[in-house]
Design a protein around this motif. Structure first.
Motif, PDB file in Angstrom:
ATOM      1  N   PRO A  81       5.265   7.009 -10.780  1.00 48.35           N
ATOM      2  CA  PRO A  81       5.276   7.066  -8.853  1.00 48.35           C
ATOM      3  C   PRO A  81       4.256   6.239  -8.945  1.00 48.35           C
ATOM      4  O   PRO A  81       4.476   5.272  -7.398  1.00 48.35           O
ATOM      5  CB  PRO A  81       4.371   8.205  -8.623  1.00 48.35           C
ATOM      6  CG  PRO A  81       5.467   9.220 -10.481  1.00 48.35           C
ATOM      7  CD  PRO A  81       5.272   8.741 -11.492  1.00 48.35           C
ATOM      8  N   ASP A  82       2.791   5.837  -8.668  1.00 45.57           N
ATOM      9  CA  ASP A  82       1.660   5.590  -8.809  1.00 45.57           C
ATOM     10  C   ASP A  82       1.981   3.828  -8.433  1.00 45.57           C
ATOM     11  O   ASP A  82       1.888   3.015  -7.598  1.00 45.57           O
ATOM     12  CB  ASP A  82       0.868   5.341  -9.601  1.00 45.57           C
ATOM     13  CG  ASP A  82      -0.493   6.415  -8.863  1.00 45.57           C
ATOM     14  OD1 ASP A  82       0.573   7.135  -8.935  1.00 45.57           O
ATOM     15  OD2 ASP A  82      -2.017   6.312  -9.107  1.00 45.57           O
TER      16      ASP A  82
ATOM     17  N   HIS B  26       8.800   7.479   0.811  1.00 49.50           N
ATOM     18  CA  HIS B  26       8.985   6.907   2.293  1.00 49.50           C
ATOM     19  C   HIS B  26       8.007   7.828   3.036  1.00 49.50           C
ATOM     20  O   HIS B  26       8.224   5.903   3.958  1.00 49.50           O
ATOM     21  CB  HIS B  26      10.120   8.110   2.446  1.00 49.50           C
ATOM     22  CG  HIS B  26      11.046   7.694   3.950  1.00 49.50           C
ATOM     23  ND1 HIS B  26      11.415   6.889   4.214  1.00 49.50           N
ATOM     24  CD2 HIS B  26      10.714   8.482   5.394  1.00 49.50           C
ATOM     25  CE1 HIS B  26      12.379   6.358   5.113  1.00 49.50           C
ATOM     26  NE2 HIS B  26      11.798   7.683   6.061  1.00 49.50           N
ATOM     27  N   GLU B  27       7.662   7.942   2.650  1.00 51.92           N
ATOM     28  CA  GLU B  27       5.753   7.572   3.623  1.00 51.92           C
ATOM     29  C   GLU B  27       5.488   6.365   3.765  1.00 51.92           C
ATOM     30  O   GLU B  27       4.881   5.976   4.732  1.00 51.92           O
ATOM     31  CB  GLU B  27       5.238   8.841   3.704  1.00 51.92           C
ATOM     32  CG  GLU B  27       5.515   9.540   4.036  1.00 51.92           C
ATOM     33  CD  GLU B  27       5.988  10.544   5.716  1.00 51.92           C
ATOM     34  OE1 GLU B  27       5.321   9.767   6.642  1.00 51.92           O
ATOM     35  OE2 GLU B  27       7.032  11.192   5.638  1.00 51.92           O
ATOM     36  N   GLN B  28       4.887   6.324   2.886  1.00 50.64           N
ATOM     37  CA  GLN B  28       3.761   4.870   2.025  1.00 50.64           C
ATOM     38  C   GLN B  28       4.923   3.542   2.799  1.00 50.64           C
ATOM     39  O   GLN B  28       4.208   2.511   2.735  1.00 50.64           O
ATOM     40  CB  GLN B  28       3.844   5.062   0.391  1.00 50.64           C
ATOM     41  CG  GLN B  28       3.338   3.881  -0.279  1.00 50.64           C
ATOM     42  CD  GLN B  28       2.138   3.960   0.464  1.00 50.64           C
ATOM     43  OE1 GLN B  28       0.924   5.097   0.619  1.00 50.64           O
ATOM     44  NE2 GLN B  28       0.938   3.053   1.097  1.00 50.64           N
ATOM     45  N   ILE B  29       6.251   3.584   2.664  1.00 46.17           N
ATOM     46  CA  ILE B  29       7.003   2.512   3.334  1.00 46.17           C
ATOM     47  C   ILE B  29       6.914   2.480   4.585  1.00 46.17           C
ATOM     48  O   ILE B  29       6.444   1.387   4.834  1.00 46.17           O
ATOM     49  CB  ILE B  29       8.486   2.555   2.703  1.00 46.17           C
ATOM     50  CG1 ILE B  29       8.791   2.166   0.998  1.00 46.17           C
ATOM     51  CG2 ILE B  29       9.177   1.404   3.188  1.00 46.17           C
ATOM     52  CD1 ILE B  29      10.383   3.470   0.641  1.00 46.17           C
TER      53      ILE B  29
ATOM     54  N   LEU C 295      -1.777   5.079  -1.000  1.00 45.07           N
ATOM     55  CA  LEU C 295      -1.931   4.676  -2.177  1.00 45.07           C
ATOM     56  C   LEU C 295      -2.518   5.785  -3.608  1.00 45.07           C
ATOM     57  O   LEU C 295      -2.298   6.255  -4.334  1.00 45.07           O
ATOM     58  CB  LEU C 295      -1.978   3.055  -2.586  1.00 45.07           C
ATOM     59  CG  LEU C 295      -1.016   2.006  -2.282  1.00 45.07           C
ATOM     60  CD1 LEU C 295      -2.203   0.503  -2.833  1.00 45.07           C
ATOM     61  CD2 LEU C 295       0.307   2.290  -2.773  1.00 45.07           C
ATOM     62  N   ASP C 296      -3.505   5.959  -2.716  1.00 44.54           N
ATOM     63  CA  ASP C 296      -4.244   6.877  -3.070  1.00 44.54           C
ATOM     64  C   ASP C 296      -4.516   8.442  -3.259  1.00 44.54           C
ATOM     65  O   ASP C 296      -5.187   9.681  -4.279  1.00 44.54           O
ATOM     66  CB  ASP C 296      -6.290   6.681  -2.779  1.00 44.54           C
ATOM     67  CG  ASP C 296      -6.615   5.513  -3.314  1.00 44.54           C
ATOM     68  OD1 ASP C 296      -5.861   4.819  -4.394  1.00 44.54           O
ATOM     69  OD2 ASP C 296      -7.711   4.617  -2.743  1.00 44.54           O
ATOM     70  N   SER C 297      -3.462   8.757  -1.730  1.00 42.22           N
ATOM     71  CA  SER C 297      -3.283  10.196  -1.697  1.00 42.22           C
ATOM     72  C   SER C 297      -2.865  10.909  -2.823  1.00 42.22           C
ATOM     73  O   SER C 297      -2.939  12.223  -2.841  1.00 42.22           O
ATOM     74  CB  SER C 297      -2.739   9.771  -0.610  1.00 42.22           C
ATOM     75  OG  SER C 297      -1.295  10.208  -1.438  1.00 42.22           O
ATOM     76  N   LYS C 298      -1.526  10.370  -3.434  1.00 39.08           N
ATOM     77  CA  LYS C 298      -0.681  11.600  -4.656  1.00 39.08           C
ATOM     78  C   LYS C 298       0.184  11.468  -4.493  1.00 39.08           C
ATOM     79  O   LYS C 298       1.071  12.481  -5.113  1.00 39.08           O
ATOM     80  CB  LYS C 298      -2.562  11.740  -5.388  1.00 39.08           C
ATOM     81  CG  LYS C 298      -2.864  11.604  -6.420  1.00 39.08           C
ATOM     82  CD  LYS C 298      -2.239  10.499  -7.951  1.00 39.08           C
ATOM     83  CE  LYS C 298      -2.747  10.098  -8.885  1.00 39.08           C
ATOM     84  NZ  LYS C 298      -2.190   9.274  -9.523  1.00 39.08           N
TER      85      LYS C 298
END
Lengths: 216, 216
Positions: free
Chosen positions: A181-182, A79-82, A71-74
């Motif tokens: 997006p965040d 898709h990767e976050q999921i 979440l912090d990576s920006k």
DNA sequence: CTATGACGGATAGTATCAGTATCCATAAAC
DNA sequence: GTTTATGGATACTGATACTATCCGTCATAG
């Protein structure tokens, strides 16, 4: 806001907050002097997220860390976050069913079949794939084939869930504001993980109700 | 069958089987001499059940014990057995949301409302009730009200699951044989617990598929 | 008929996880 | 200016789910 107030506001004990800071789940507060930090709204929010994932979602601390780093990576694609969220709630399996047993192969075939029939696009390494296969194998070996026979009915419902959750996340907020997006990434994580808890508890209530009414 | 073969057949290490015996998850084998026991088919079956609940269902050992005691009791009403299964997969909550917060009260009201609207018969002590309420409160406090707004859609699907599972359990076996109360109780436990795993993993797959296709 | 290995039963030890507890030197509040 | 809170580091704890070790017995292969 110092740590004591953060604790009071969120109900999380101070030593626990310190623990989360140590583990990197919670970003450090802004230092005003070498031993004085101040925390603000984002910290409160993050802490609530952590607690929800840990208490309700049963997500291990190490996986929470992985999620919040995302979440912090920006720059991490959604898709990767999921993927991280999925990985977080999928127990690493150590292949209890010894993989080359015939029952496992059969389950594997059935899963491949289902995915093809549904037209789903699934990465071969998807963690849920192993869980599903092992669950089907287990159900079979326990003689519950009839449940397995209704796989498509489950799949129907589950597709509806997924689409519903997407629309919930991509549609504008109640106040009409567009989503950053965040915010979308965070919503996806919350929706994925707490959504599961929500569905599970609703299902238990529906079951209990039918059971209380004597099944008919 | 002695313990070594039981281990080979099920893939569970001998020391672990001994542990389950100690904990009373697995009934002792028939003693042919003071230190020689033999195990048979029911033991294999029970062991598979234990492993499925522990590995796939994430049920704590203590709760597995509670469940199998119910299965062995012979006089426990089915409704109570279901209660044990529900209790087993519902984490004891220590009220993270301090109960008298307004957000919690609001969630509570929404749950009461939902149950009334659905005509569900729910015992006030149902473990899933607290989980559901806390989940809704958490979703709200995390700003995911829109998901909560679709509660009824979830409830629809979940009712369908519950009915499907009942029919799977009460309809005759594939071979046409009627089901004994024993077998029904076991099916209910398996269906309740592995069913959740099944739904969860299917849901993740559906999500991943949509995500891989770019949400649109 | 004995040597070798498995077995049952009991007790003790281990790894991991998620915090708690304790210290200490410094900063804030009254 | 004294009590309280804080940041940071390190150590300790309790729960859980196994593993490991022992020991005396039993089976069985040679």
């Amino acid at each position: 806001m110092r740590i004591g107030e953060l604790s009071r506001v969120t109900g999380v004990p101070v030593p626990t907050i310190k623990y989360y800071l140590r583990e990197g789940l919670l970003p450090p507060g802004e230092l005003s002097s070498p031993n004085q930090a101040s925390y603000d709204e984002p910290h409160v929010r993050r802490l609530r997220l952590i607690r929800a994932l840990v208490d309700l979602g049963q997500v291990p601390i190490a996986q929470v860390k992985n999620i919040v780093e995302g979440l912090d990576s920006k720059t991490l694609p959604l898709h990767e976050q999921i993927g991280r969220a999925h990985y977080a709630i999928t127990r690493p399996r150590q292949l209890s069913t010894s993989s080359e047993e015939p029952s496992y192969a059969a389950a594997e075939a059935q899963v491949t079949d289902l995915i093809a029939r549904r037209g789903w696009t699934i990465h071969a390494e998807a963690p849920a794939l192993t869980t599903l296969t092992e669950t089907i194998a287990a159900l079979r070996s326990l003689g519950q084939d009839n449940l397995v026979g209704h796989l498509d009915a489950y799949a129907d419902a589950v597709e509806a869930f997924a689409e519903l959750e997407i629309s919930a996340v991509t549609s504008p907020a109640p106040d009409g504001a567009a989503r950053t997006p965040d915010a979308v990434a965070e919503s996806v994580v919350i929706g994925t993980i707490l959504g599961e808890t929500l569905i599970a508890s609703l299902r238990l209530l529906a079951q209990e109700s039918l059971s209380a009414q004597g099944w008919r």
